[in-house]
Scaffold this motif. Structure first.
Motif, mmCIF file in Angstrom:
data_model
loop_
_atom_site.group_PDB
_atom_site.id
_atom_site.type_symbol
_atom_site.label_atom_id
_atom_site.label_comp_id
_atom_site.label_asym_id
_atom_site.label_seq_id
_atom_site.Cartn_x
_atom_site.Cartn_y
_atom_site.Cartn_z
ATOM 1 N N SER A 34 39.807 33.439 43.852
ATOM 2 C CA SER A 34 40.329 33.938 42.582
ATOM 3 C C SER A 34 39.307 34.866 41.947
ATOM 4 C CB SER A 34 40.639 32.781 41.619
ATOM 5 O OG SER A 34 41.629 31.935 42.156
ATOM 6 N N TYR A 35 39.795 35.945 41.313
ATOM 7 C CA TYR A 35 38.935 36.898 40.616
ATOM 8 C C TYR A 35 39.540 37.209 39.256
ATOM 9 C CZ TYR A 35 36.800 37.719 45.200
ATOM 10 O OH TYR A 35 36.161 37.557 46.408
ATOM 11 N N ARG A 36 38.695 37.370 38.259
ATOM 12 C CA ARG A 36 39.153 37.738 36.929
ATOM 13 C C ARG A 36 39.381 39.244 36.865
ATOM 14 N NH1 ARG A 36 38.333 33.714 33.134
ATOM 15 N NH2 ARG A 36 39.837 34.979 31.969
ATOM 16 N N ALA A 37 40.212 39.664 35.919
ATOM 17 C CA ALA A 37 40.459 41.087 35.718
ATOM 18 C C ALA A 37 39.136 41.820 35.495
ATOM 19 C CB ALA A 37 41.388 41.296 34.522
ATOM 20 N N GLY A 38 38.988 42.942 36.177
ATOM 21 C CA GLY A 38 37.764 43.730 36.058
ATOM 22 C C GLY A 38 36.711 43.409 37.093
ATOM 23 N N ALA A 39 36.897 42.339 37.851
ATOM 24 C CA ALA A 39 35.908 41.950 38.863
ATOM 25 C C ALA A 39 35.929 42.933 40.030
ATOM 26 C CB ALA A 39 36.191 40.544 39.362
ATOM 27 N N LEU A 40 34.750 43.239 40.547
ATOM 28 C CA LEU A 40 34.628 44.087 41.731
ATOM 29 C C LEU A 40 34.661 43.180 42.955
ATOM 30 C CD1 LEU A 40 34.189 47.011 42.719
ATOM 31 C CD2 LEU A 40 31.727 46.522 42.722
ATOM 32 N N ILE A 41 35.689 43.320 43.766
ATOM 33 C CA ILE A 41 35.882 42.454 44.929
ATOM 34 C C ILE A 41 35.182 43.029 46.154
ATOM 35 C CG2 ILE A 41 37.605 41.332 46.407
ATOM 36 C CD1 ILE A 41 39.601 41.645 44.079
ATOM 37 N N VAL A 42 35.276 44.346 46.316
ATOM 38 C CA VAL A 42 34.658 45.036 47.453
ATOM 39 C C VAL A 42 33.903 46.244 46.917
ATOM 40 C CG1 VAL A 42 35.082 46.348 49.568
ATOM 41 C CG2 VAL A 42 36.408 44.272 49.110
ATOM 42 N N LEU A 43 32.707 46.482 47.437
ATOM 43 C CA LEU A 43 31.902 47.640 47.052
ATOM 44 C C LEU A 43 31.832 48.614 48.218
ATOM 45 C CD1 LEU A 43 29.964 49.077 45.064
ATOM 46 C CD2 LEU A 43 28.094 47.767 46.109
ATOM 47 N N ALA A 44 32.255 49.860 47.989
ATOM 48 C CA ALA A 44 32.203 50.881 49.033
ATOM 49 C C ALA A 44 30.775 51.064 49.527
ATOM 50 C CB ALA A 44 32.735 52.205 48.500
ATOM 51 N N GLY A 45 30.611 51.097 50.857
ATOM 52 C CA GLY A 45 29.303 51.269 51.459
ATOM 53 C C GLY A 45 28.578 49.980 51.762
ATOM 54 N N SER A 94 34.979 50.860 53.059
ATOM 55 C CA SER A 94 35.277 52.278 52.833
ATOM 56 C C SER A 94 35.660 52.604 51.402
ATOM 57 C CB SER A 94 36.396 52.724 53.783
ATOM 58 O OG SER A 94 37.544 51.911 53.618
ATOM 59 N N VAL A 95 36.099 51.627 50.623
ATOM 60 C CA VAL A 95 36.512 51.875 49.237
ATOM 61 C C VAL A 95 36.028 50.746 48.342
ATOM 62 C CG1 VAL A 95 38.591 53.201 49.833
ATOM 63 C CG2 VAL A 95 38.739 50.710 49.601
ATOM 64 N N ASN A 96 35.971 51.033 47.035
ATOM 65 C CA ASN A 96 35.779 49.976 46.054
ATOM 66 C C ASN A 96 37.123 49.311 45.810
ATOM 67 O OD1 ASN A 96 32.957 50.721 45.274
ATOM 68 N ND2 ASN A 96 33.969 52.585 44.558
ATOM 69 N N VAL A 97 37.107 48.008 45.590
ATOM 70 C CA VAL A 97 38.335 47.298 45.234
ATOM 71 C C VAL A 97 38.051 46.483 43.980
ATOM 72 C CG1 VAL A 97 40.141 45.715 45.956
ATOM 73 C CG2 VAL A 97 38.997 47.144 47.663
ATOM 74 N N GLU A 98 38.805 46.779 42.919
ATOM 75 C CA GLU A 98 38.606 46.122 41.626
ATOM 76 C C GLU A 98 39.880 45.423 41.188
ATOM 77 O OE1 GLU A 98 37.950 47.489 36.979
ATOM 78 O OE2 GLU A 98 37.135 48.750 38.583
ATOM 79 N N ALA A 99 39.747 44.241 40.604
ATOM 80 C CA ALA A 99 40.902 43.508 40.092
ATOM 81 C C ALA A 99 41.391 44.167 38.805
ATOM 82 C CB ALA A 99 40.530 42.052 39.839
ATOM 83 N N ILE A 100 42.653 44.564 38.774
ATOM 84 C CA ILE A 100 43.242 45.120 37.557
ATOM 85 C C ILE A 100 43.653 43.980 36.629
ATOM 86 C CG2 ILE A 100 45.152 46.485 36.627
ATOM 87 C CD1 ILE A 100 45.235 48.009 39.249
ATOM 88 N N THR A 101 44.239 42.944 37.207
ATOM 89 C CA THR A 101 44.606 41.725 36.485
ATOM 90 C C THR A 101 43.818 40.572 37.097
ATOM 91 O OG1 THR A 101 46.382 41.169 38.033
ATOM 92 C CG2 THR A 101 46.944 42.639 36.208
ATOM 93 N N ASP A 102 44.002 39.377 36.577
ATOM 94 C CA ASP A 102 43.496 38.215 37.300
ATOM 95 C C ASP A 102 44.183 38.192 38.661
ATOM 96 O OD1 ASP A 102 42.038 37.580 35.076
ATOM 97 O OD2 ASP A 102 43.294 35.889 34.464
ATOM 98 N N VAL A 103 43.409 37.921 39.698
ATOM 99 C CA VAL A 103 43.918 38.076 41.065
ATOM 100 C C VAL A 103 43.644 36.827 41.888
ATOM 101 C CG1 VAL A 103 43.622 39.366 43.220
ATOM 102 C CG2 VAL A 103 43.627 40.575 41.065
ATOM 103 N N GLU A 104 44.609 36.475 42.722
ATOM 104 C CA GLU A 104 44.421 35.444 43.745
ATOM 105 C C GLU A 104 44.583 36.114 45.104
ATOM 106 O OE1 GLU A 104 47.073 32.206 43.135
ATOM 107 O OE2 GLU A 104 46.452 31.879 41.058
ATOM 108 N N VAL A 105 43.634 35.885 45.986
ATOM 109 C CA VAL A 105 43.675 36.502 47.302
ATOM 110 C C VAL A 105 43.448 35.451 48.387
ATOM 111 C CG1 VAL A 105 42.811 38.706 46.426
ATOM 112 C CG2 VAL A 105 41.198 37.042 47.368
#
Length: 224
Positions: A34-45, A94-105
């Motif tokens: 689980s990630y809160r809105a605004g959390a950076l899940i993946v960082l490019a590079g 390859s890309v940044n991935v950021e949670a727009i809303t609270d997210v479950e993955v």
């Protein structure tokens, strides 16, 4: 729990037609996160840790230019997945991935996924099929940016979203800033163009929702 996880996987795009035996192995590999809105899940590079499938909420895939400008590559919701490229090329994210809303993955460790791809050709083909679809999308995006005006690109974006909605596909709401990043412009230009479209009777904006009133005129604008 395993049956529940398999049911979750059945809703993920690349898993739809996978054999039950492969789904069972995937289910045993996946970890809920689980990630809160605004959390950076993946960082490019960064070195890849996992592939992810969205179970609930929305995320945005972005690239950041040296001047700090953000380009949204895609907005994803439930049933979609990201960070699969490193499984095959063993390169960084390859890309940044950021949670727009609270997210479950569902998180699939990258090493385990590489082993599964080697051992299960059906899984490899399912992922490659999705890569091909995304490649076509990226080619179309490059074509739009190079050959069409901002007005044309925004009109096409609105038409594509309307068509997807009519097909009962998931169409996540977008802010004007997100629209701007997706078509390679700035929020102010999107706001001004939407106002122009509304004044010309092509769309109607009510409480932030956009309804198409004159599809033919909007389609003609998309060709500019």
């Amino acid at each position: 729990m395993n049956n529940e996880r398999i049911a979750q996987l059945r809703r993920v795009s690349f898993c739809t037609h996978l054999p039950d035996t492969v789904l069972q192995v995937l289910a045993a590999t996946a970890f809920p996160r689980s990630y809160r809105a605004g959390a950076l899940i993946v960082l490019a590079g960064a070195p890849p840790q996992a592939m992810y499938a969205v179970a609930a909420g929305r995320v945005k895939l972005t690239r950041i230019a040296p001047n700090g400008r953000e380009q949204i590559v895609k907005v994803m919701g439930p049933g979609q997945h990201f960070n699969a490229v490193p499984i095959f090329d063993e390169g960084p994210c390859s890309v940044n991935v950021e949670a727009i809303t609270d997210v479950e993955v569902l998180e699939f460790p990258i090493t385990a996924m590489r082993q599964l791809v080697h051992g299960h050709p059906a899984l490899a083909m399912a992922l490659l099929r999705e890569f091909a679809t995304r490649l076509r999308h990226m080619v179309n995006l490059i074509d739009n940016i190079a050959l069409h005006s901002v007005q044309g690109r925004l009109a096409q974006l609105l038409l594509n979203r309307a068509i997807a909605s009519e097909k009962a596909e998931l169409v996540a709401p977008l802010t004007q800033a997100e629209m701007a990043a997706m078509i390679g412009t700035v929020r102010e230009m999107v706001s001004r163009t939407l106002h122009q479209f509304e004044m010309q009777g092509m769309i109607r904006i009510e409480r932030g929702a956009i309804a198409i009133c004159d599809r033919a005129a909007l389609a003609a604008c998309a060709e500019t």
